[in-house]
Design a protein around this motif. Structure first.
Motif, PDB file in Angstrom:
ATOM      1  N   PHE A  45       0.895  -1.189   0.110  1.00 46.80           N
ATOM      2  CA  PHE A  45       0.032   0.017   0.071  1.00 46.80           C
ATOM      3  C   PHE A  45       0.933   1.342   0.124  1.00 46.80           C
ATOM      4  O   PHE A  45       1.858   1.433   0.896  1.00 46.80           O
ATOM      5  CB  PHE A  45      -0.795  -0.061   1.125  1.00 46.80           C
ATOM      6  CG  PHE A  45      -1.817  -1.128   1.250  1.00 46.80           C
ATOM      7  CD1 PHE A  45      -3.109  -1.154   0.681  1.00 46.80           C
ATOM      8  CD2 PHE A  45      -1.318  -2.212   2.193  1.00 46.80           C
ATOM      9  CE1 PHE A  45      -3.889  -2.074   0.922  1.00 46.80           C
ATOM     10  CE2 PHE A  45      -2.463  -3.535   2.196  1.00 46.80           C
ATOM     11  CZ  PHE A  45      -3.772  -3.369   1.486  1.00 46.80           C
ATOM     12  N   SER A  46       0.635   2.200  -0.568  1.00 49.09           N
ATOM     13  CA  SER A  46       1.315   3.354  -0.750  1.00 49.09           C
ATOM     14  C   SER A  46       0.459   4.766  -0.094  1.00 49.09           C
ATOM     15  O   SER A  46      -0.879   4.525  -0.124  1.00 49.09           O
ATOM     16  CB  SER A  46       1.422   3.960  -2.092  1.00 49.09           C
ATOM     17  OG  SER A  46       2.499   3.256  -2.940  1.00 49.09           O
ATOM     18  N   GLN A  47       0.916   4.992   1.131  1.00 51.43           N
ATOM     19  CA  GLN A  47       0.172   6.065   2.081  1.00 51.43           C
ATOM     20  C   GLN A  47       0.124   7.732   1.181  1.00 51.43           C
ATOM     21  O   GLN A  47       1.105   7.912   0.773  1.00 51.43           O
ATOM     22  CB  GLN A  47       0.775   6.076   3.302  1.00 51.43           C
ATOM     23  CG  GLN A  47       0.044   7.176   4.109  1.00 51.43           C
ATOM     24  CD  GLN A  47       0.704   7.095   5.603  1.00 51.43           C
ATOM     25  OE1 GLN A  47       1.564   5.994   6.025  1.00 51.43           O
ATOM     26  NE2 GLN A  47       0.685   7.974   6.378  1.00 51.43           N
ATOM     27  N   SER A  51      -2.558  10.161   5.300  1.00 49.23           N
ATOM     28  CA  SER A  51      -2.822   8.654   5.850  1.00 49.23           C
ATOM     29  C   SER A  51      -4.012   7.772   5.212  1.00 49.23           C
ATOM     30  O   SER A  51      -3.934   6.670   5.653  1.00 49.23           O
ATOM     31  CB  SER A  51      -2.904   8.663   7.461  1.00 49.23           C
ATOM     32  OG  SER A  51      -1.892   9.167   7.990  1.00 49.23           O
ATOM     33  N   GLU A  52      -4.290   8.280   4.268  1.00 51.37           N
ATOM     34  CA  GLU A  52      -5.341   7.335   3.568  1.00 51.37           C
ATOM     35  C   GLU A  52      -4.518   6.567   2.271  1.00 51.37           C
ATOM     36  O   GLU A  52      -3.215   6.727   2.141  1.00 51.37           O
ATOM     37  CB  GLU A  52      -6.544   8.297   2.450  1.00 51.37           C
ATOM     38  CG  GLU A  52      -5.580   8.858   1.333  1.00 51.37           C
ATOM     39  CD  GLU A  52      -5.075  10.067   1.555  1.00 51.37           C
ATOM     40  OE1 GLU A  52      -4.641  10.872   0.640  1.00 51.37           O
ATOM     41  OE2 GLU A  52      -4.943  10.614   2.737  1.00 51.37           O
ATOM     42  N   ILE A  53      -5.080   5.426   2.071  1.00 52.99           N
ATOM     43  CA  ILE A  53      -4.426   4.459   1.020  1.00 52.99           C
ATOM     44  C   ILE A  53      -4.535   5.229  -0.291  1.00 52.99           C
ATOM     45  O   ILE A  53      -5.365   5.538  -0.994  1.00 52.99           O
ATOM     46  CB  ILE A  53      -5.056   3.221   0.830  1.00 52.99           C
ATOM     47  CG1 ILE A  53      -4.949   2.398   2.213  1.00 52.99           C
ATOM     48  CG2 ILE A  53      -4.468   2.280  -0.129  1.00 52.99           C
ATOM     49  CD1 ILE A  53      -5.865   1.072   2.143  1.00 52.99           C
ATOM     50  N   LYS A  54      -3.123   5.811  -0.766  1.00 51.56           N
ATOM     51  CA  LYS A  54      -3.191   6.313  -2.215  1.00 51.56           C
ATOM     52  C   LYS A  54      -3.004   5.323  -3.333  1.00 51.56           C
ATOM     53  O   LYS A  54      -3.686   5.517  -4.326  1.00 51.56           O
ATOM     54  CB  LYS A  54      -1.842   7.028  -2.245  1.00 51.56           C
ATOM     55  CG  LYS A  54      -1.474   7.868  -3.546  1.00 51.56           C
ATOM     56  CD  LYS A  54      -0.214   8.378  -3.277  1.00 51.56           C
ATOM     57  CE  LYS A  54       0.321   9.165  -4.642  1.00 51.56           C
ATOM     58  NZ  LYS A  54       1.566   9.957  -4.285  1.00 51.56           N
TER      59      LYS A  54
END
Length: 76
Positions: A45-47, A51-54
């Motif tokens: 996962f990229s943040q 702090s949401e999942i990008k």
């Protein structure tokens, strides 16, 4: 459903990201590979800034750890 038919019906085109990626024939193939990537822990996962999942990156490898499918060309 064949990927070509799905594309005709408005679904995004699925393209190979790396030369070693296998050709997919159907949506069933895609679902199987997505399931396998989760089952084998081949995900990152990229943040984003809050702090949401990008982005979600997933891939599959063969027994020799060679990449066989994925949605990010930088992974294996």
């Amino acid at each position: 459903m064949a990927l070509a038919e799905a594309t005709k019906r408005g679904r995004p085109a699925i393209t190979k990201k790396c030369a070693t990626d296998k050709d997919l024939a159907s949506l069933g193939d895609l679902v199987r590979l997505v399931r396998n990537s989760f089952a084998h822990g081949n995900i990152t996962f990229s943040q984003g800034t809050n702090s949401e999942i990008k982005a979600l990156r997933q891939w599959n490898t063969d027994r020799n750890k060679r990449r066989t499918w994925g949605n990010d060309p930088r992974r294996r």
